[in-house]
Design a protein around this motif. Structure first.
Motif, PDB file in Angstrom:
ATOM      1  N   GLY A 319       0.828  -1.196   0.000  1.00  0.00           N
ATOM      2  CA  GLY A 319       0.000   0.000   0.000  1.00  0.00           C
ATOM      3  C   GLY A 319       0.862   1.245   0.000  1.00  0.00           C
ATOM      4  O   GLY A 319       2.055   1.199  -0.313  1.00  0.00           O
ATOM      5  N   ILE A 320       0.259   2.369   0.352  1.00  0.00           N
ATOM      6  CA  ILE A 320       0.985   3.638   0.393  1.00  0.00           C
ATOM      7  C   ILE A 320       0.591   4.408   1.645  1.00  0.00           C
ATOM      8  O   ILE A 320      -0.593   4.483   1.998  1.00  0.00           O
ATOM      9  CB  ILE A 320       0.718   4.475  -0.879  1.00  0.00           C
ATOM     10  CG1 ILE A 320       1.517   5.782  -0.828  1.00  0.00           C
ATOM     11  CG2 ILE A 320      -0.772   4.743  -1.075  1.00  0.00           C
ATOM     12  CD1 ILE A 320       1.515   6.556  -2.123  1.00  0.00           C
ATOM     13  N   GLU A 321       1.587   4.929   2.321  1.00  0.00           N
ATOM     14  CA  GLU A 321       1.385   5.823   3.466  1.00  0.00           C
ATOM     15  C   GLU A 321       2.368   6.984   3.318  1.00  0.00           C
ATOM     16  O   GLU A 321       3.305   7.130   4.077  1.00  0.00           O
ATOM     17  CB  GLU A 321       1.597   5.079   4.782  1.00  0.00           C
ATOM     18  CG  GLU A 321       0.531   4.041   5.092  1.00  0.00           C
ATOM     19  CD  GLU A 321       0.639   3.464   6.486  1.00  0.00           C
ATOM     20  OE1 GLU A 321      -0.084   3.924   7.389  1.00  0.00           O
ATOM     21  OE2 GLU A 321       1.464   2.546   6.678  1.00  0.00           O
ATOM     22  N   ARG A 322       2.143   7.770   2.313  1.00  0.00           N
ATOM     23  CA  ARG A 322       3.019   8.899   1.992  1.00  0.00           C
ATOM     24  C   ARG A 322       2.179  10.077   1.515  1.00  0.00           C
ATOM     25  O   ARG A 322       1.085   9.899   0.964  1.00  0.00           O
ATOM     26  CB  ARG A 322       3.998   8.530   0.868  1.00  0.00           C
ATOM     27  CG  ARG A 322       4.937   7.384   1.189  1.00  0.00           C
ATOM     28  CD  ARG A 322       6.179   7.873   1.876  1.00  0.00           C
ATOM     29  NE  ARG A 322       7.128   6.783   2.108  1.00  0.00           N
ATOM     30  CZ  ARG A 322       8.273   6.924   2.724  1.00  0.00           C
ATOM     31  NH1 ARG A 322       8.633   8.119   3.166  1.00  0.00           N
ATOM     32  NH2 ARG A 322       9.086   5.902   2.920  1.00  0.00           N
ATOM     33  N   PHE A 323       2.737  11.275   1.705  1.00  0.00           N
ATOM     34  CA  PHE A 323       2.161  12.497   1.140  1.00  0.00           C
ATOM     35  C   PHE A 323       0.697  12.691   1.543  1.00  0.00           C
ATOM     36  O   PHE A 323      -0.117  13.183   0.759  1.00  0.00           O
ATOM     37  CB  PHE A 323       2.275  12.469  -0.395  1.00  0.00           C
ATOM     38  CG  PHE A 323       3.610  12.007  -0.905  1.00  0.00           C
ATOM     39  CD1 PHE A 323       4.765  12.737  -0.631  1.00  0.00           C
ATOM     40  CD2 PHE A 323       3.721  10.821  -1.619  1.00  0.00           C
ATOM     41  CE1 PHE A 323       6.006  12.300  -1.087  1.00  0.00           C
ATOM     42  CE2 PHE A 323       4.954  10.381  -2.077  1.00  0.00           C
ATOM     43  CZ  PHE A 323       6.093  11.125  -1.809  1.00  0.00           C
ATOM     44  N   GLY A 324       0.372  12.278   2.764  1.00  0.00           N
ATOM     45  CA  GLY A 324      -1.001  12.419   3.240  1.00  0.00           C
ATOM     46  C   GLY A 324      -1.948  11.361   2.716  1.00  0.00           C
ATOM     47  O   GLY A 324      -3.152  11.409   2.997  1.00  0.00           O
ATOM     48  N   ILE A 325      -1.420  10.410   1.951  1.00  0.00           N
ATOM     49  CA  ILE A 325      -2.241   9.314   1.409  1.00  0.00           C
ATOM     50  C   ILE A 325      -2.048   8.082   2.272  1.00  0.00           C
ATOM     51  O   ILE A 325      -0.918   7.713   2.613  1.00  0.00           O
ATOM     52  CB  ILE A 325      -1.842   8.989  -0.043  1.00  0.00           C
ATOM     53  CG1 ILE A 325      -1.989  10.218  -0.939  1.00  0.00           C
ATOM     54  CG2 ILE A 325      -2.682   7.829  -0.585  1.00  0.00           C
ATOM     55  CD1 ILE A 325      -1.382  10.050  -2.317  1.00  0.00           C
ATOM     56  N   LYS A 326      -3.136   7.439   2.639  1.00  0.00           N
ATOM     57  CA  LYS A 326      -3.079   6.184   3.385  1.00  0.00           C
ATOM     58  C   LYS A 326      -4.066   5.219   2.732  1.00  0.00           C
ATOM     59  O   LYS A 326      -5.281   5.380   2.851  1.00  0.00           O
ATOM     60  CB  LYS A 326      -3.450   6.422   4.855  1.00  0.00           C
ATOM     61  CG  LYS A 326      -3.431   5.153   5.704  1.00  0.00           C
ATOM     62  CD  LYS A 326      -3.826   5.468   7.143  1.00  0.00           C
ATOM     63  CE  LYS A 326      -3.936   4.204   7.973  1.00  0.00           C
ATOM     64  NZ  LYS A 326      -4.364   4.488   9.359  1.00  0.00           N
TER      65      LYS A 326
END
Length: 379
Positions: A319-326
């Motif tokens: 997944g992604i947990e970067r730049f305010g994206i989760k």
């Protein structure tokens, strides 16, 4: 749902292969043949291997899973670009798709080589009105989903993570289930390593869905029960107190509750929250260890339990947990899948998992050690 996903994968694979082969380029043809051979070959090996799960050696199956993901997911990433290219014949779209597929391949490769060993400490402070003042500043370290059979005896890697745990100097260490993938034997040889986990005031644990041996074709029910008993004894050998639908008063007015696994079907529902709460004072501060976060919305929010600690989802290891994206694909099944959530005055924390299962890597969602400091707002 699984059937639709499998159909999508096959369509993506067919699109990717067709566009590679249409170039009539020797190198791209060889690449296409290699990719499709690796994808379907690893899928066959993985499916054959996982039919026999009564083993403590998962290397062949997990490695095949890794090859399948690293060869198949980039084709899935290319799929939409491939469809647009077939409809428009705009070459730029095709090459953009190739770039996305290549980036996904290297991200997955990094997740296998590095990501699964990249433990992260997540630190939070939580305020509570009814936390006893003498427990203000109490530090809890939570770990979850060790899945020790997946580590393939990489003792040095795991010892590094345990040193990270000990550097936090926790008052209590709580383990929220899934010590093994399937059988107690996976822990053999690991006892001295996990015995090194330190806590000033105590270590407590619960069981997760994988700990019961439900996914193994046992010859006899007695053998399965014996396996579970052995695993519970190993919890004690490494210094943890297992809580099986039990509650214990850690400090005056501060209670710890531990339930057996309770999850939405098809997962086991052995947790007995009512029984666990029977002898706990109504006005006490309560922390609950419950492996599956779906338990929180289904049962816990109808109680006055202050903090629930769970795991189980692994953040799907992707997944992604970067730049305010989760975001992770697991969010399609679990609304609460990683990190902190609250409903009214109740908190839930979902640990992303200490280990990994199936796919031998982590992409964007890294293994976690959680540091929680409790604060009293009575001051």
């Amino acid at each position: 749902m699984f059937g639709l996903f499998l159909l999508l994968i096959l369509l993506a694979q067919a699109t990717f292969s067709y566009i590679l082969f249409e170039h009539h380029n020797l190198y791209l043809t060889i690449l296409g043949i290699l990719q499709i051979t690796l994808f379907f070959g690893s899928m066959i090996i993985m499916m054959r291997y996982f039919r026999n799960r009564n083993t403590a050696d998962y290397r062949k199956g997990f490695n095949a899973f890794g090859v399948m993901i690293s060869s198949g997911v980039p084709a899935l990433g290319f799929f939409l670009f491939g469809i647009v290219y077939l409809l428009t014949h705009i070459a730029f779209i095709k090459y953009l798709g190739y770039g996305v597929a290549l980036a996904m391949f290297f991200a997955i490769l990094a997740g296998i080589i590095w990501g699964r060993w990249n433990w992260k400490v997540h630190s939070i402070e939580l305020p509570f009105e009814n936390l006893p003042e003498e427990s203000d500043g109490l530090k809890i370290v939570q770990i979850s989903d060790i899945h020790v059979g997946s580590f393939f005896h990489k003792y040095d890697k795991v010892e590094h993570a345990i040193r990270m745990i000990n550097q936090l100097e926790a008052d209590f260490v709580f383990f929220t289930g899934d010590l093994v993938n399937n059988i107690a034997e996976e822990m053999f040889g690991w006892e001295p390593i996990f015995s090194k986990i330190q806590a000033k005031k105590g270590k407590f644990s619960i069981l997760g869905n994988h700990d019961y041996g439900d996914y193994v074709p046992w010859d006899k029910e007695e053998t399965k029960n014996s396996n579970l008993s052995k695993l519970i004894s190993i919890h004690k050998e490494i210094g943890f107190t297992p809580l099986l639908n039990e509650a214990v008063e850690l400090r005056p007015g501060f209670w710890l509750l531990g339930v057996e696994n309770w999850g939405k079907a098809p997962f086991r529902q052995s947790g007995e929250l009512g029984k666990t709460l029977e002898h706990v004072p109504q006005n006490a501060f309560k922390v609950l260890l419950s492996h599956d976060p779906s338990h929180f919305d289904e049962q816990v929010t109808s109680t006055n339990i202050d903090l629930t600690l769970s795991g189980h989802t692994h953040g799907m290891q992707f997944g992604i947990e970067r730049f305010g994206i989760k975001w992770s694909p697991v969010s399609l099944r679990y609304k609460k899948w990683a990190g902190l959530y609250h409903v009214g005055k109740q908190f839930l924390y979902v640990n992303r998992g200490f280990g990994y299962l199936g796919f031998p890597g982590r992409v964007g969602i890294y293994p976690e050690i959680t540091e929680i400091v409790l604060r009293s707002t009575r001051k």
